[in-house]
Each structure stands twice: as C-alpha cells, then as structure tokens.
Design an enzyme around this catalytic site. Sequence first.
Site, PDB file in Angstrom:
ATOM      1  N   ASN A  67       0.848  -1.183   0.000  1.00 46.65           N
ATOM      2  CA  ASN A  67       0.000   0.000   0.000  1.00 46.65           C
ATOM      3  C   ASN A  67       0.889   1.241   0.000  1.00 46.65           C
ATOM      4  O   ASN A  67       1.962   1.273   0.610  1.00 46.65           O
ATOM      5  CB  ASN A  67      -0.989  -0.008   1.162  1.00 46.65           C
ATOM      6  CG  ASN A  67      -0.366  -0.066   2.535  1.00 46.65           C
ATOM      7  OD1 ASN A  67       0.620  -0.773   2.769  1.00 46.65           O
ATOM      8  ND2 ASN A  67      -0.957   0.649   3.486  1.00 46.65           N
ATOM      9  N   GLU A 111       0.316   5.260   0.590  1.00 45.33           N
ATOM     10  CA  GLU A 111      -0.634   6.278   1.014  1.00 45.33           C
ATOM     11  C   GLU A 111      -0.251   7.665   0.510  1.00 45.33           C
ATOM     12  O   GLU A 111       0.878   7.914   0.091  1.00 45.33           O
ATOM     13  CB  GLU A 111      -0.730   6.295   2.541  1.00 45.33           C
ATOM     14  CG  GLU A 111      -1.324   5.016   3.099  1.00 45.33           C
ATOM     15  CD  GLU A 111      -1.473   5.037   4.607  1.00 45.33           C
ATOM     16  OE1 GLU A 111      -2.098   4.100   5.119  1.00 45.33           O
ATOM     17  OE2 GLU A 111      -0.966   5.962   5.286  1.00 45.33           O
ATOM     18  N   CYS A 139      -3.864   0.628  -2.851  1.00 44.02           N
ATOM     19  CA  CYS A 139      -3.765  -0.583  -2.036  1.00 44.02           C
ATOM     20  C   CYS A 139      -2.699  -1.526  -2.580  1.00 44.02           C
ATOM     21  O   CYS A 139      -2.341  -1.471  -3.756  1.00 44.02           O
ATOM     22  CB  CYS A 139      -5.108  -1.308  -2.015  1.00 44.02           C
ATOM     23  SG  CYS A 139      -6.450  -0.374  -1.264  1.00 44.02           S
ATOM     24  N   GLU A 143      -2.905  -4.713  -3.204  1.00 44.68           N
ATOM     25  CA  GLU A 143      -3.430  -5.612  -4.221  1.00 44.68           C
ATOM     26  C   GLU A 143      -3.419  -4.954  -5.594  1.00 44.68           C
ATOM     27  O   GLU A 143      -3.002  -5.537  -6.594  1.00 44.68           O
ATOM     28  CB  GLU A 143      -4.865  -6.038  -3.883  1.00 44.68           C
ATOM     29  CG  GLU A 143      -4.989  -6.744  -2.556  1.00 44.68           C
ATOM     30  CD  GLU A 143      -5.292  -5.799  -1.396  1.00 44.68           C
ATOM     31  OE1 GLU A 143      -4.595  -4.769  -1.247  1.00 44.68           O
ATOM     32  OE2 GLU A 143      -6.217  -6.091  -0.633  1.00 44.68           O
ATOM     33  N   CYS A 155     -10.220  -4.548  -0.072  1.00 46.19           N
ATOM     34  CA  CYS A 155     -11.330  -3.602  -0.069  1.00 46.19           C
ATOM     35  C   CYS A 155     -12.215  -3.838  -1.295  1.00 46.19           C
ATOM     36  O   CYS A 155     -11.863  -4.608  -2.207  1.00 46.19           O
ATOM     37  CB  CYS A 155     -10.810  -2.172  -0.036  1.00 46.19           C
ATOM     38  SG  CYS A 155     -10.091  -1.594  -1.603  1.00 46.19           S
ATOM     39  N   CYS A 167     -10.491  -3.055  -4.687  1.00 51.47           N
ATOM     40  CA  CYS A 167      -9.549  -4.108  -5.086  1.00 51.47           C
ATOM     41  C   CYS A 167     -10.286  -5.350  -5.568  1.00 51.47           C
ATOM     42  O   CYS A 167      -9.876  -5.979  -6.549  1.00 51.47           O
ATOM     43  CB  CYS A 167      -8.613  -4.457  -3.938  1.00 51.47           C
ATOM     44  SG  CYS A 167      -7.404  -3.159  -3.615  1.00 51.47           S
TER      45      CYS A 167
END
Length: 128
Positions: A42, A44, A53, A55, A91, A94
């Site tokens: 991830n 940010e 993210c 993924e 999430c 994703c």
Amino acid sequence: MRNKELVREALEARKQSYCPYSGFAVGAALLCGDGTVFRGCNIENAAYPATNCAERTAMFKAVSEGNTDFREIAIVGGPKGKEPKDFCAPCGVCRQVLMEFCDPDRFLVLLCKGDKTWKEFTLAELLP
C-alpha cells in the site's frame, strides 16, 4: 509455487509499505500463470483517494508488464512494525479490479497472518 511461498512473498512486500497516515502496512503477492510473482504494497497519500492498495499495486505492475493471466494472490496487513495477527481482506475497489481480470470461480485469494497461516477463498466468495 506453493501457497506458503506466496505468503512469504506478501510478507516481504509488506516491508515496502508507505503508510505514514494510517500506520497500517499491507503487502500482496500476485501469482501469474507463467509462475511470475508481482509484489505490491500500500502507498498512502495525504489526499486519501490518491492512496493505492497493495493488491492494486501488484495487479497494475503485472498489467503494465503485459501479464494478465492471474491465478492467485496472497494478502497480509496489520499495524506497521508489528506482526499481523488478523486476516486482512481486500477492499471493495480491489475486489472489483481483481474481478476485471480474473475468473471469479478459479482465482484464489489467500488472506494471511504474520505467522504464515492463511485462509483461502475464491474471488466469487469475496465478491458474489
């Protein structure tokens, strides 16, 4: 590649996480049909919608390199600097990106912990 090795790859990817705002580090390892593994973490941003993210980082790396034959992904996440003790599911965004490229009944999602244990789901189970 065995699932255990893919979990190890996800744990390694997690070390590259950039998470100064949430303090929640996530790593992912995406296995392709040819045996190639793409790692993601991830990343940010102070503008949270610009955050990516783990993924999706792994998926986008693979697609940008011309690989779209995906078999499974291992995901591990938890507080940065600590061993992840809980399973970390992808999430909704994703899950939708995975659905774009993967057969939901055949693509496997491994939700992992720091002790290298995991739970295995099909994408269809996570996004019916």
